[in-house]
Design a protein around this motif. Structure first.
Motif, PDB file in Angstrom:
ATOM      1  N   SER A  63       0.830  -1.208   0.000  1.00  0.00           N
ATOM      2  CA  SER A  63       0.000   0.000   0.000  1.00  0.00           C
ATOM      3  C   SER A  63       0.859   1.250   0.000  1.00  0.00           C
ATOM      4  CB  SER A  63      -0.925  -0.006   1.221  1.00  0.00           C
ATOM      5  OG  SER A  63      -0.174   0.021   2.425  1.00  0.00           O
ATOM      6  N   LYS A  67       1.029   4.340  -2.857  1.00  0.00           N
ATOM      7  CA  LYS A  67       0.870   5.754  -2.532  1.00  0.00           C
ATOM      8  C   LYS A  67       2.070   6.579  -2.960  1.00  0.00           C
ATOM      9  CE  LYS A  67      -2.181   4.927   1.419  1.00  0.00           C
ATOM     10  NZ  LYS A  67      -2.351   5.073   2.890  1.00  0.00           N
ATOM     11  N   GLU A  87     -19.002   1.397  -2.417  1.00  0.00           N
ATOM     12  CA  GLU A  87     -18.574   2.762  -2.094  1.00  0.00           C
ATOM     13  C   GLU A  87     -19.157   3.765  -3.081  1.00  0.00           C
ATOM     14  OE1 GLU A  87     -14.261   2.085   0.106  1.00  0.00           O
ATOM     15  OE2 GLU A  87     -14.335   2.613  -2.017  1.00  0.00           O
ATOM     16  N   ARG A  91     -21.784   6.844  -2.173  1.00  0.00           N
ATOM     17  CA  ARG A  91     -21.459   8.236  -2.492  1.00  0.00           C
ATOM     18  C   ARG A  91     -22.523   8.855  -3.392  1.00  0.00           C
ATOM     19  NH1 ARG A  91     -14.851   7.630  -3.342  1.00  0.00           N
ATOM     20  NH2 ARG A  91     -14.478   6.918  -1.194  1.00  0.00           N
ATOM     21  N   ARG A 106     -16.295  14.227   4.627  1.00  0.00           N
ATOM     22  CA  ARG A 106     -15.864  13.450   5.789  1.00  0.00           C
ATOM     23  C   ARG A 106     -16.539  12.082   5.842  1.00  0.00           C
ATOM     24  NH1 ARG A 106     -15.888  17.901  10.736  1.00  0.00           N
ATOM     25  NH2 ARG A 106     -14.166  19.190   9.964  1.00  0.00           N
ATOM     26  N   HIS A 108     -17.958  10.260   3.201  1.00  0.00           N
ATOM     27  CA  HIS A 108     -17.860   9.373   2.050  1.00  0.00           C
ATOM     28  C   HIS A 108     -16.554   9.494   1.255  1.00  0.00           C
ATOM     29  CE1 HIS A 108     -22.114   8.384   2.557  1.00  0.00           C
ATOM     30  NE2 HIS A 108     -22.359   9.678   2.647  1.00  0.00           N
ATOM     31  N   ARG A 110     -13.290  11.353   2.101  1.00  0.00           N
ATOM     32  CA  ARG A 110     -11.943  11.534   2.638  1.00  0.00           C
ATOM     33  C   ARG A 110     -11.200  10.224   2.841  1.00  0.00           C
ATOM     34  NH1 ARG A 110     -10.803  16.462   6.286  1.00  0.00           N
ATOM     35  NH2 ARG A 110     -10.877  17.237   4.144  1.00  0.00           N
ATOM     36  N   SER A 111     -11.880   9.147   3.165  1.00  0.00           N
ATOM     37  CA  SER A 111     -11.194   7.875   3.390  1.00  0.00           C
ATOM     38  C   SER A 111     -10.545   7.337   2.116  1.00  0.00           C
ATOM     39  CB  SER A 111     -12.174   6.844   3.951  1.00  0.00           C
ATOM     40  OG  SER A 111     -13.241   6.623   3.036  1.00  0.00           O
ATOM     41  N   ASN A 112     -11.176   7.579   0.963  1.00  0.00           N
ATOM     42  CA  ASN A 112     -10.642   7.069  -0.300  1.00  0.00           C
ATOM     43  C   ASN A 112     -11.197   7.891  -1.465  1.00  0.00           C
ATOM     44  OD1 ASN A 112      -9.386   5.465  -2.231  1.00  0.00           O
ATOM     45  ND2 ASN A 112     -10.997   3.923  -2.224  1.00  0.00           N
ATOM     46  N   ASP A 114     -11.747   9.223  -5.125  1.00  0.00           N
ATOM     47  CA  ASP A 114     -11.574   8.496  -6.379  1.00  0.00           C
ATOM     48  C   ASP A 114     -11.973   9.376  -7.553  1.00  0.00           C
ATOM     49  OD1 ASP A 114     -14.532   7.266  -7.514  1.00  0.00           O
ATOM     50  OD2 ASP A 114     -14.466   8.079  -5.486  1.00  0.00           O
ATOM     51  N   TYR A 191      -9.877  21.281   2.000  1.00  0.00           N
ATOM     52  CA  TYR A 191     -10.083  20.180   1.068  1.00  0.00           C
ATOM     53  C   TYR A 191      -8.966  20.169   0.039  1.00  0.00           C
ATOM     54  CZ  TYR A 191     -14.814  20.359   2.981  1.00  0.00           C
ATOM     55  OH  TYR A 191     -15.891  20.369   3.830  1.00  0.00           O
ATOM     56  N   GLU A 195     -10.522  15.879  -3.648  1.00  0.00           N
ATOM     57  CA  GLU A 195     -11.777  15.844  -2.895  1.00  0.00           C
ATOM     58  C   GLU A 195     -12.815  16.780  -3.494  1.00  0.00           C
ATOM     59  OE1 GLU A 195      -9.944  14.721   1.522  1.00  0.00           O
ATOM     60  OE2 GLU A 195     -10.449  16.793   1.006  1.00  0.00           O
TER      61      GLU A 195
END
Length: 302
Positions: A63, A67, A87, A91, A106, A108, A110-112, A114, A191, A195
């Motif tokens: 991982s 990144k 996901e 969203r 926050r 939906h 920020r965690s990932n 896309d 942001y 994002e």
């Protein structure tokens, strides 16, 4: 002493001199010459735990490599599309059904964050506008003998230019302005560019069913769907970006919110006016009538 079951045990004492600390490494020797290690039954537990720790370390290492991949490599952009179907569904529903007091980024994004969802939502909206516009033109003049239907493929190009320009250039400008304002005023929420692109991309998902409803030749229904889509998607944008600008001066914060809403309204009304304009239908009908009149042969009398 002649008993064959007599055992001679050789033990290695540790540094502390405790023989119990080294019993796990001890070996039993029988008088017949056979050797029986005593630590085989105890090696399973620590070895299994070590293998689990090794697997976790490998996953974490992979991982980190994804990144830290350079931006010119395929692995760098592959991480932006590393999202599953659930996901994306969450969203989309989060952008259609906004909740007061809940931040869309926050919950939906920020965690990932896309690009898979925004890209395909924009592509779906482009083809939905172009196809619905052509079908609406056909239904408007269905049964008119003076009208000859010809698909207008220019609508695909125009819709793609408008949608993708809005989904990329507006977030870029907003991100640059917020970054500049954060250098002057410290805001509690900030942001990234990715994002902001996600927020704008997913906020356009509500326009896909709205555009499909524009096929029905009813101006009242079209304007109702526009207003409903604007209220839902516009509220997502306002509730998302308001925490990032509320610490700024009131005039600046209000000006940013008004600009965001105005551009959102301009996109919806512009698509409605250009691709589903009644004036366009009237001009097309009159053009067909003129071409038919020109095609009628005239007889000159002497």
């Amino acid at each position: 002493m002649a008993n064959n079951d007599f055992l001679l045990q050789f033990q290695e004492f540790g540094e502390d001199g405790d023989p119990q600390s080294s019993t796990r490494d001890s070996t039993s020797v029988n008088m017949d010459g056979t050797m029986k290690p005593q630590n085989q039954s105890k090696a399973t537990g620590p070895t299994a735990l070590g293998e689990l720790d090794t697997d976790d370390d490998k996953a974490e290492l992979l991982s980190n490599e994804r990144k830290n991949a350079p931006f010119w490599t395929f692995e760098y952009y592959q991480t932006f599309f590393d999202v599953d179907t659930q996901e994306v569904k969450d969203r989309i529903f989060g952008s259609i059904l906004p909740w007061r007091g809940k931040n869309f980024v926050r919950l939906h994004i920020r965690s990932n964050p896309d690009l898979y969802g925004p890209f395909w939502i924009c592509a779906t909206l482009v083809f939905a506008i172009a196809i619905s516009g052509n079908i609406a033109t056909f239904l408007k003049h269905h049964g008119n003998s003076h009208f000859k239907y010809v698909p207008d493929f220019r609508k695909v190009t125009m819709a793609a230019t408008a949608i993708y320009s809005y989904a990329w250039l507006v977030p870029l400008a907003l991100w640059g302005f917020l970054t500049w304002r954060n250098s002057k005023v410290v805001n509690s929420v900030s942001y990234s560019f990715l994002e902001i692109v996600c927020v704008y991309g997913y906020s356009l998902s509500i326009y896909v069913p709205a555009v499909v409803l524009w096929i029905i030749p009813s101006e009242g229904l079209r304007w109702f769907s526009i207003v409903a889509a604007l209220c839902l998607s516009g509220s997502v944008l306002v509730m998302t970006f308001w925490p990032a600008i509320r610490d700024d001066r009131p005039r600046v914060a209000i000006a940013i919110i008004v600009t965001i809403v105005a551009l959102h309204v301009l996109l919806a009304v512009g698509c409605k006016a250009y691709f589903f304009s009644t004036r366009e239908f009237e001009n097309t009908s009159s053009l067909g009538q003129k071409e038919e009149i020109k095609a009628v042969p005239t007889i000159k009398t002497t």
